[in-house]
Write a protein that holds these residues in place. Sequence first.
Motif, PDB file in Angstrom:
ATOM      1  N   THR A  31      -2.474 -37.320   9.209  1.00 42.21           N
ATOM      2  CA  THR A  31      -3.324 -36.124   9.180  1.00 42.21           C
ATOM      3  C   THR A  31      -4.235 -36.094   7.967  1.00 42.21           C
ATOM      4  OG1 THR A  31      -1.608 -34.875   8.074  1.00 42.21           O
ATOM      5  CG2 THR A  31      -1.719 -34.703  10.464  1.00 42.21           C
ATOM      6  N   THR A  32      -3.822 -36.664   6.885  1.00 41.66           N
ATOM      7  CA  THR A  32      -4.654 -36.656   5.673  1.00 41.66           C
ATOM      8  C   THR A  32      -5.447 -37.946   5.514  1.00 41.66           C
ATOM      9  OG1 THR A  32      -2.855 -37.535   4.356  1.00 41.66           O
ATOM     10  CG2 THR A  32      -3.102 -35.124   4.442  1.00 41.66           C
ATOM     11  N   TRP A  33      -5.341 -38.758   6.469  1.00 44.15           N
ATOM     12  CA  TRP A  33      -5.999 -40.060   6.364  1.00 44.15           C
ATOM     13  C   TRP A  33      -7.517 -39.966   6.209  1.00 44.15           C
ATOM     14  CZ3 TRP A  33      -9.412 -42.709   9.539  1.00 44.15           C
ATOM     15  CH2 TRP A  33      -9.629 -44.039   9.179  1.00 44.15           C
ATOM     16  N   PRO A  34      -8.255 -39.168   6.925  1.00 41.17           N
ATOM     17  CA  PRO A  34      -9.711 -39.142   6.731  1.00 41.17           C
ATOM     18  C   PRO A  34     -10.126 -38.732   5.322  1.00 41.17           C
ATOM     19  CG  PRO A  34      -9.122 -38.104   8.801  1.00 41.17           C
ATOM     20  CD  PRO A  34      -7.854 -38.375   8.077  1.00 41.17           C
ATOM     21  N   GLY A  35      -9.468 -37.796   4.721  1.00 42.11           N
ATOM     22  CA  GLY A  35      -9.825 -37.395   3.351  1.00 42.11           C
ATOM     23  C   GLY A  35      -9.530 -38.486   2.359  1.00 42.11           C
ATOM     24  N   THR A  36      -8.391 -39.146   2.530  1.00 42.32           N
ATOM     25  CA  THR A  36      -8.009 -40.248   1.650  1.00 42.32           C
ATOM     26  C   THR A  36      -8.980 -41.409   1.800  1.00 42.32           C
ATOM     27  OG1 THR A  36      -5.704 -39.616   1.947  1.00 42.32           O
ATOM     28  CG2 THR A  36      -6.124 -41.751   0.981  1.00 42.32           C
ATOM     29  N   PHE A  37      -9.363 -41.625   3.035  1.00 41.72           N
ATOM     30  CA  PHE A  37     -10.323 -42.707   3.279  1.00 41.72           C
ATOM     31  C   PHE A  37     -11.657 -42.417   2.580  1.00 41.72           C
ATOM     32  CE2 PHE A  37     -13.631 -44.750   5.892  1.00 41.72           C
ATOM     33  CZ  PHE A  37     -13.236 -46.071   5.749  1.00 41.72           C
ATOM     34  N   GLY A  38     -12.164 -41.220   2.633  1.00 38.45           N
ATOM     35  CA  GLY A  38     -13.419 -40.860   1.959  1.00 38.45           C
ATOM     36  C   GLY A  38     -13.303 -40.956   0.458  1.00 38.45           C
ATOM     37  N   ASP A  39     -12.165 -40.526  -0.072  1.00 34.67           N
ATOM     38  CA  ASP A  39     -11.973 -40.613  -1.523  1.00 34.67           C
ATOM     39  C   ASP A  39     -11.873 -42.059  -2.008  1.00 34.67           C
ATOM     40  OD1 ASP A  39     -12.008 -37.901  -1.757  1.00 34.67           O
ATOM     41  OD2 ASP A  39      -9.806 -37.671  -1.751  1.00 34.67           O
ATOM     42  N   SER A  40     -11.435 -42.932  -1.144  1.00 32.94           N
ATOM     43  CA  SER A  40     -11.272 -44.340  -1.544  1.00 32.94           C
ATOM     44  C   SER A  40     -12.612 -45.014  -1.838  1.00 32.94           C
ATOM     45  CB  SER A  40     -10.514 -45.106  -0.469  1.00 32.94           C
ATOM     46  OG  SER A  40     -11.326 -45.259   0.680  1.00 32.94           O
ATOM     47  N   PHE A  41     -13.681 -44.465  -1.288  1.00 35.85           N
ATOM     48  CA  PHE A  41     -14.988 -45.061  -1.582  1.00 35.85           C
ATOM     49  C   PHE A  41     -15.402 -44.864  -3.035  1.00 35.85           C
ATOM     50  CE2 PHE A  41     -15.460 -44.948   3.061  1.00 35.85           C
ATOM     51  CZ  PHE A  41     -15.860 -46.258   3.254  1.00 35.85           C
ATOM     52  N   GLY A  42     -14.901 -43.852  -3.692  1.00 33.81           N
ATOM     53  CA  GLY A  42     -15.166 -43.679  -5.131  1.00 33.81           C
ATOM     54  C   GLY A  42     -14.620 -44.837  -5.926  1.00 33.81           C
ATOM     55  N   ALA A  43     -13.445 -45.293  -5.559  1.00 29.45           N
ATOM     56  CA  ALA A  43     -12.845 -46.439  -6.243  1.00 29.45           C
ATOM     57  C   ALA A  43     -13.635 -47.710  -5.954  1.00 29.45           C
ATOM     58  CB  ALA A  43     -11.391 -46.599  -5.794  1.00 29.45           C
ATOM     59  N   LEU A  44     -14.096 -47.820  -4.698  1.00 27.18           N
ATOM     60  CA  LEU A  44     -14.902 -48.991  -4.348  1.00 27.18           C
ATOM     61  C   LEU A  44     -16.224 -48.985  -5.111  1.00 27.18           C
ATOM     62  CD1 LEU A  44     -14.874 -51.461  -2.537  1.00 27.18           C
ATOM     63  CD2 LEU A  44     -15.976 -50.098  -0.760  1.00 27.18           C
ATOM     64  N   ASN A  45     -16.801 -47.800  -5.276  1.00 23.39           N
ATOM     65  CA  ASN A  45     -18.042 -47.665  -6.040  1.00 23.39           C
ATOM     66  C   ASN A  45     -17.819 -48.111  -7.483  1.00 23.39           C
ATOM     67  OD1 ASN A  45     -20.617 -46.983  -6.766  1.00 23.39           O
ATOM     68  ND2 ASN A  45     -20.196 -44.809  -6.954  1.00 23.39           N
ATOM     69  N   THR A  46     -16.705 -47.722  -8.064  1.00 24.19           N
ATOM     70  CA  THR A  46     -16.373 -48.133  -9.431  1.00 24.19           C
ATOM     71  C   THR A  46     -16.222 -49.652  -9.510  1.00 24.19           C
ATOM     72  OG1 THR A  46     -15.207 -46.048  -9.726  1.00 24.19           O
ATOM     73  CG2 THR A  46     -14.729 -47.780 -11.293  1.00 24.19           C
ATOM     74  N   LEU A  47     -15.617 -50.231  -8.495  1.00 21.96           N
ATOM     75  CA  LEU A  47     -15.449 -51.685  -8.473  1.00 21.96           C
ATOM     76  C   LEU A  47     -16.803 -52.390  -8.492  1.00 21.96           C
ATOM     77  CD1 LEU A  47     -13.734 -54.276  -8.068  1.00 21.96           C
ATOM     78  CD2 LEU A  47     -14.056 -53.920  -5.607  1.00 21.96           C
ATOM     79  N   PHE A  48     -17.704 -51.944  -7.607  1.00 26.65           N
ATOM     80  CA  PHE A  48     -19.006 -52.613  -7.556  1.00 26.65           C
ATOM     81  C   PHE A  48     -19.850 -52.343  -8.804  1.00 26.65           C
ATOM     82  CE2 PHE A  48     -18.030 -52.948  -2.979  1.00 26.65           C
ATOM     83  CZ  PHE A  48     -18.198 -54.312  -2.873  1.00 26.65           C
ATOM     84  N   THR A  49     -19.695 -51.189  -9.404  1.00 24.17           N
ATOM     85  CA  THR A  49     -20.382 -50.921 -10.675  1.00 24.17           C
ATOM     86  C   THR A  49     -19.877 -51.892 -11.746  1.00 24.17           C
ATOM     87  OG1 THR A  49     -20.616 -48.597 -10.088  1.00 24.17           O
ATOM     88  CG2 THR A  49     -20.863 -49.152 -12.406  1.00 24.17           C
ATOM     89  N   GLY A  50     -18.581 -52.111 -11.785  1.00 18.47           N
ATOM     90  CA  GLY A  50     -18.012 -53.081 -12.737  1.00 18.47           C
ATOM     91  C   GLY A  50     -18.509 -54.491 -12.471  1.00 18.47           C
ATOM     92  N   LEU A  51     -18.590 -54.820 -11.189  1.00 23.23           N
ATOM     93  CA  LEU A  51     -19.103 -56.157 -10.853  1.00 23.23           C
ATOM     94  C   LEU A  51     -20.566 -56.304 -11.242  1.00 23.23           C
ATOM     95  CD1 LEU A  51     -17.410 -56.740  -7.376  1.00 23.23           C
ATOM     96  CD2 LEU A  51     -16.848 -57.821  -9.556  1.00 23.23           C
ATOM     97  N   ALA A  52     -21.368 -55.253 -11.045  1.00 24.07           N
ATOM     98  CA  ALA A  52     -22.782 -55.294 -11.446  1.00 24.07           C
ATOM     99  C   ALA A  52     -22.897 -55.451 -12.956  1.00 24.07           C
ATOM    100  CB  ALA A  52     -23.495 -54.035 -10.975  1.00 24.07           C
ATOM    101  N   PHE A  53     -22.018 -54.749 -13.698  1.00 19.66           N
ATOM    102  CA  PHE A  53     -22.032 -54.885 -15.146  1.00 19.66           C
ATOM    103  C   PHE A  53     -21.660 -56.305 -15.564  1.00 19.66           C
ATOM    104  CE2 PHE A  53     -20.117 -54.301 -19.393  1.00 19.66           C
ATOM    105  CZ  PHE A  53     -21.239 -53.800 -20.041  1.00 19.66           C
ATOM    106  N   SER A  54     -20.683 -56.880 -14.868  1.00 21.99           N
ATOM    107  CA  SER A  54     -20.311 -58.286 -15.147  1.00 21.99           C
ATOM    108  C   SER A  54     -21.496 -59.209 -14.873  1.00 21.99           C
ATOM    109  CB  SER A  54     -19.129 -58.706 -14.280  1.00 21.99           C
ATOM    110  OG  SER A  54     -18.004 -57.948 -14.578  1.00 21.99           O
ATOM    111  N   GLY A  55     -22.220 -58.949 -13.769  1.00 16.51           N
ATOM    112  CA  GLY A  55     -23.412 -59.749 -13.463  1.00 16.51           C
ATOM    113  C   GLY A  55     -24.470 -59.614 -14.547  1.00 16.51           C
TER     114      GLY A  55
END
Length: 176
Positions: A31-55
Motif C-alpha cells: 500500500t505504501t509502495w507508490p510513495g516509497t517509489f517516488g521518494d527513491s528518485f531523490g536518492a537516485l538524483n543524489t547518485l547522479f549528482t555525485g557522478l556528475a561531480f566525479s566527472g
Amino acid sequence: MNRLFPLAFGIFLTWAAYGVAMKHIASLNSTTWPGTFGDSFGALNTLFTGLAFSGLIVSLSTQRKELTLQREELTHQRHALEEQGRQLASQAESMKRSAEAQERTAVAQERAALAQTHGALIAAKSEDLRATISAIEAMGDSGDHKWLARRAPLQTKRDQLIAQISEMTDPTNWKG
C-alpha cells in the motif's frame, strides 16, 4: 580511458543494487509502495549528482595535464624560435660580410682595370716617343735652315710626349 571503466562499472553496480532494493521495498508493503517509489528518485538524483561531480573532477584533472603539456610545448617552441632568430642573425651578418667583400673585390678590379688602361696609354706614348726620337736621330745634324724647320716640330712633339709621360707616371696625379 582506463579511469572510466571502473567508474562505469560502479554506475552499473549502483543501478543494479537500486533495482534489487526497490523490489525488496515493494514486497514489504504494497500500500505504501507508490510513495516509497517516488521518494527513491531523490536518492537516485543524489547518485547522479555525485557522478556528475566525479566527472567534473576527472575533466579538471585531464585539463590540468593538457595545460601542462601545452606549456611544455610552448616552451620548446619559444626555444626553437630563439635559436632560429640567432641563426638568422648569424646568416644576416655573414651575408653583410660577404657583400662587403664583394664590394672591395669590385673596387680592386676597377682599380686594376684603370691601372692596366693607364699602363697601356703610357706604353703607347712611350712607343710614340721612341719613334719620334728615332726620326730626329735619323735626320742627322746638317745645321741648315731646312733641316731646322723639319726638326723643330719633331722636337716639340718629343718634349710634349716627355711631359705627358712624366705627368702620367707622377703618383701625385693618380686618382683612386
